[in-house]
Design an enzyme around this catalytic site. Structure first.
Site, PDB file in Angstrom:
ATOM      1  N   SER A   7       3.799  -0.200   3.796  1.00  0.00           N
ATOM      2  CA  SER A   7       5.243   0.004   3.594  1.00  0.00           C
ATOM      3  C   SER A   7       5.574   0.700   2.272  1.00  0.00           C
ATOM      4  O   SER A   7       6.720   1.031   2.023  1.00  0.00           O
ATOM      5  CB  SER A   7       5.969  -1.343   3.638  1.00  0.00           C
ATOM      6  OG  SER A   7       5.508  -2.150   2.570  1.00  0.00           O
ATOM      7  N   GLY A   8       4.575   0.906   1.421  1.00  0.00           N
ATOM      8  CA  GLY A   8       4.829   1.540   0.121  1.00  0.00           C
ATOM      9  C   GLY A   8       4.860   3.056   0.232  1.00  0.00           C
ATOM     10  O   GLY A   8       4.692   3.624   1.320  1.00  0.00           O
ATOM     11  N   TYR A   9       5.053   3.705  -0.903  1.00  0.00           N
ATOM     12  CA  TYR A   9       5.114   5.173  -0.900  1.00  0.00           C
ATOM     13  C   TYR A   9       3.775   5.797  -0.506  1.00  0.00           C
ATOM     14  O   TYR A   9       3.723   6.750   0.279  1.00  0.00           O
ATOM     15  CB  TYR A   9       5.531   5.688  -2.279  1.00  0.00           C
ATOM     16  CG  TYR A   9       7.010   5.558  -2.581  1.00  0.00           C
ATOM     17  CD1 TYR A   9       7.948   5.367  -1.569  1.00  0.00           C
ATOM     18  CD2 TYR A   9       7.471   5.657  -3.886  1.00  0.00           C
ATOM     19  CE1 TYR A   9       9.297   5.256  -1.859  1.00  0.00           C
ATOM     20  CE2 TYR A   9       8.825   5.560  -4.184  1.00  0.00           C
ATOM     21  CZ  TYR A   9       9.735   5.357  -3.163  1.00  0.00           C
ATOM     22  OH  TYR A   9      11.067   5.263  -3.458  1.00  0.00           O
ATOM     23  N   VAL A  10       2.691   5.261  -1.060  1.00  0.00           N
ATOM     24  CA  VAL A  10       1.378   5.822  -0.724  1.00  0.00           C
ATOM     25  C   VAL A  10       1.024   5.478   0.727  1.00  0.00           C
ATOM     26  O   VAL A  10       0.540   6.328   1.484  1.00  0.00           O
ATOM     27  CB  VAL A  10       0.301   5.302  -1.704  1.00  0.00           C
ATOM     28  CG1 VAL A  10      -1.087   5.688  -1.236  1.00  0.00           C
ATOM     29  CG2 VAL A  10       0.561   5.844  -3.106  1.00  0.00           C
ATOM     30  N   CYS A 148      -3.385   9.086  -9.835  1.00  0.00           N
ATOM     31  CA  CYS A 148      -2.882  10.458  -9.707  1.00  0.00           C
ATOM     32  C   CYS A 148      -3.047  11.259 -11.000  1.00  0.00           C
ATOM     33  O   CYS A 148      -3.444  12.428 -10.974  1.00  0.00           O
ATOM     34  CB  CYS A 148      -1.416  10.423  -9.260  1.00  0.00           C
ATOM     35  SG  CYS A 148      -0.389   9.238 -10.132  1.00  0.00           S
ATOM     36  N   ASN A 318       1.684  13.913  -6.567  1.00  0.00           N
ATOM     37  CA  ASN A 318       1.024  12.629  -6.854  1.00  0.00           C
ATOM     38  C   ASN A 318       0.766  11.808  -5.605  1.00  0.00           C
ATOM     39  O   ASN A 318      -0.180  11.028  -5.551  1.00  0.00           O
ATOM     40  CB  ASN A 318       1.865  11.805  -7.844  1.00  0.00           C
ATOM     41  CG  ASN A 318       3.279  11.553  -7.350  1.00  0.00           C
ATOM     42  OD1 ASN A 318       4.034  12.508  -7.138  1.00  0.00           O
ATOM     43  ND2 ASN A 318       3.649  10.317  -7.152  1.00  0.00           N
TER      44      ASN A 318
END
Ligand SMILES: NC(=O)c1ccc[n+]([C@@H]2O[C@H](COP(=O)([O-])OP(=O)(O)OC[C@H]3O[C@@H](n4cnc5c(N)ncnc54)[C@H](OP(=O)(O)O)[C@@H]3O)[C@@H](O)[C@H]2O)c1
Length: 351
Positions: A7-10, A148, A318
Site C-alpha cells: 500500500s506504500g509508494y514503493v 534511492c 526515486n
C-alpha cells in the site's frame, strides 16, 4: 510474485510495473491498513487494472507463499520481522528496505538505531545495482535494493573510481542531494504537510545521512583506497525525483575524454544508463524532470576549469530506478528473464 508493503509508494510502483510485465503474475500484495480492500483503494491510478485485494502480511509470512519471488517494500525494522521466515521457505526475495543492505551487523545500531536480530542473513543478501554487479545478482535468491540516494551516488561514482587514469580522492566524495517528497514515503507528517513542504528547499539532513553507510560499503569494492562519503540531503519542490550533484576531487587536470572513457567502459550496453552532456538546449545536464516514470539513470559531468574537481550529476526517479524499477530489474535477472522486461517505457515529458 508477491509484494509486502503493497500500500506504500514503493509498493504501488512495484504493483504498477508488475501489472504490465509480460512474464509476471501478481498473486498477493499486503497491507494492514487496507486489508481486504481493493488495491486501487490505496493506488487509484491502478483503477480498472486489477481486481486484487490486499492481504495482511502476517498471514503471508507465516505460510509458504505460492510465488517465485516476494518483494518487501516494508519500512526498515519491519522487513526484518517478516523476511527471516520467508527465507526458510526458499522463496526468492528482493528487499527494498535497509534491513539487509549492510554487511556489518555493527552498522545497524549506528545508522538505524537497532541491533540486527538476524546477522547471519546479512551476507546472504546481495545488494543489487545490475549495471554494476549483474553477474553476482544472477546467481542469488536473496537480494536487496539500495536506497534511492545511494543508487544515484554509486552509479555516478563507481566507474570513475575504476578508471586507472583518473586519480579520484576516494577519501573525499561530497554529495549534494535534492529529493522529491515521495522519497519520505506515503505516511503524512508535519514536515510533509502541504503548507510546510510546498515551495521548500530544505536541508533536512546536511550531515550523517543513513545512506552514507551503503555508499561507502559498495564504493569500497571499486577501489583499494578507503572511501569516505559526505552527504547533504535537501527536500525540494518535486513529488518524484533525485538529483545527485557529486563533487570528486582530483590532483591533476582531467580531460573530458578520460571521464567519458570511464563511463563508456562501465556502461556501454547498459540500457538504463544515459550519458548526458549536451551543448544546446535547456536540458544540457541530467535533470530529474526527464526521467520521471522511467527506470533510466541520466549521468553527466562537468570539469572545474584549471583542474582539481569533477562535478558529476545523476538524475533518477526515486520510485523507479531508485526503488521499484531497480528491484524489478533485479527480479528479471534472478529469474533468468531479459533484464529490461516490463521496464521499457520512456520517461514522461512534460511532467
Ligand atoms: N520512497 C522512496 O523513494 C524509497 C526509495 C527506495 C527505497 N525505499 C524503501 O522502501 C520501503 C517502502 O518505502 P515507501 O516510500 O513505500 O514507504 P510508505 O509509503 O510509508 O509505505 C510503507 C509500507 O509498509 C507498510 N507497513 C507495515 N508496517 C508498517 C509500519 N510499522 N510503519 C509504516 N508502514 C508499515 C505500509 O502499509 P500498511 O500500514 O497499510 O500495512 C506500507 O505498505 C522503505 O523501506 C523505504 O526505505 C523507499
Amino acid at each position: 510474485m508477491g509484494v509486502l508493503g503493497g500500500s506504500g509508494y514503493v509498493g504501488g510502483e512495484l504493483i504498477r510495473l508488475l501489472l504490465s510485465h509480460p512474464e509476471a503474475d501478481l498473486v498477493f500484495a499486503s497491507s494492514s491498513r487496507f486489508k481486504d480492500e481493493y488495491v486501487f483503494r490505496a493506488h487509484p491510478n491502478l483503477r480498472g487494472l486489477t481486481q486484487l485485494k490486499f492481504t495482511d502480511e502476517s498471514s503471508i509470512a507465516s505460510s509458504t507463499p505460492d510465488v517465485d519471488l516476494v518483494f518487501s517494500a516494508l519500512p526498515h525494522g519491519e522487513s526484518v520481522k517478516h523476511l527471516p521466515s520467508l527465507v526458510q521457505t526458499g522463496v526468492k526475495i528482493v528487499d527494498l528496505s535497509a534491513d539487509f543492505r549492510l554487511k556489518d551487523p555493527a552498522a545497524y545500531p549506528k545508522w538505524y538505531g537497532y541491533t540486527h536480530p538476524h546477522p547471519e542473513l546479512l551476507e546472504r543478501f546481495v545488494l543489487s545495482i545490475p549495471e554494476l554487479n549483474r553477474e553476482e545478482v544472477g546467481g542469488v535468491s536473496l537480494a536487496s535494493s539500495p536506497g534511492c540516494m545511494a543508487i544515484a551516488t554509486i552509479l555516478g561514482v563507481a566507474p570513475l573510481l575504476l578508471s586507472k587514469s583518473l586519480k579520484i580522492d576516494a577519501g573525499r566524495i561530497v554529495v549534494d542531494l535534492k529529493v522529491g517528497s515521495s522519497g519520505s514515503g506515503g505516511r503524512p507528517s508535519l514536515a510533509t504537510h502541504f503548507s510546510e513542504r510546498f515551495g521548500v528547499v530544505r536541508a533536512y539532513k546536511p550531515v550523517g545521512h543513513r545512506h552514507t553507510a551503503e555508499i561507502e560499503q559498495e564504493l569500497s569494492k571499486f577501489t583499494n583506497d578507503g572511501v569516505k562519503a559526505y552527504l547533504s540531503a535537501h527536500s525540494v519542490n518535486m513529488v518524484r525525483g533525485i538529483l545527485a550533484t557529486i563533487h570528486l576531487f582530483v590532483g591533476d587536470a582531467v580531460e573530458p575524454l578520460e571521464v567519458w572513457r570511464a563511463y563508456r567502459s562501465a556502461y556501454t550496453g547498459k540500457r538504463f544508463i544515459r550519458l548526458v552532456r549536451d551543448r544546446k538546449g535547456v536540458f544540457r545536464y541530467p535533470d530529474p524532470k526527464l526521467v520521471i516514470g522511467s527506470n533510466y539513470a541520466d549521468i553527466g559531468f562537468e570539469l572545474e576549469p584549471g583542474g582539481g574537481r569533477i562535478v558529476v550529476l545523476v538524475a533518477i526517479d526515486n520510485l523507479v530506478k531508485g526503488a521499484a524499477g531497480n528491484a524489478l530489474q533485479t527480479m528479471n535477472i534472478m529469474l533468468g528473464l531479459d533484464e529490461w522486461l516490463g521496464l521499457e517505457s520512456a520517461p514522461l515529458h512534460p511532467v
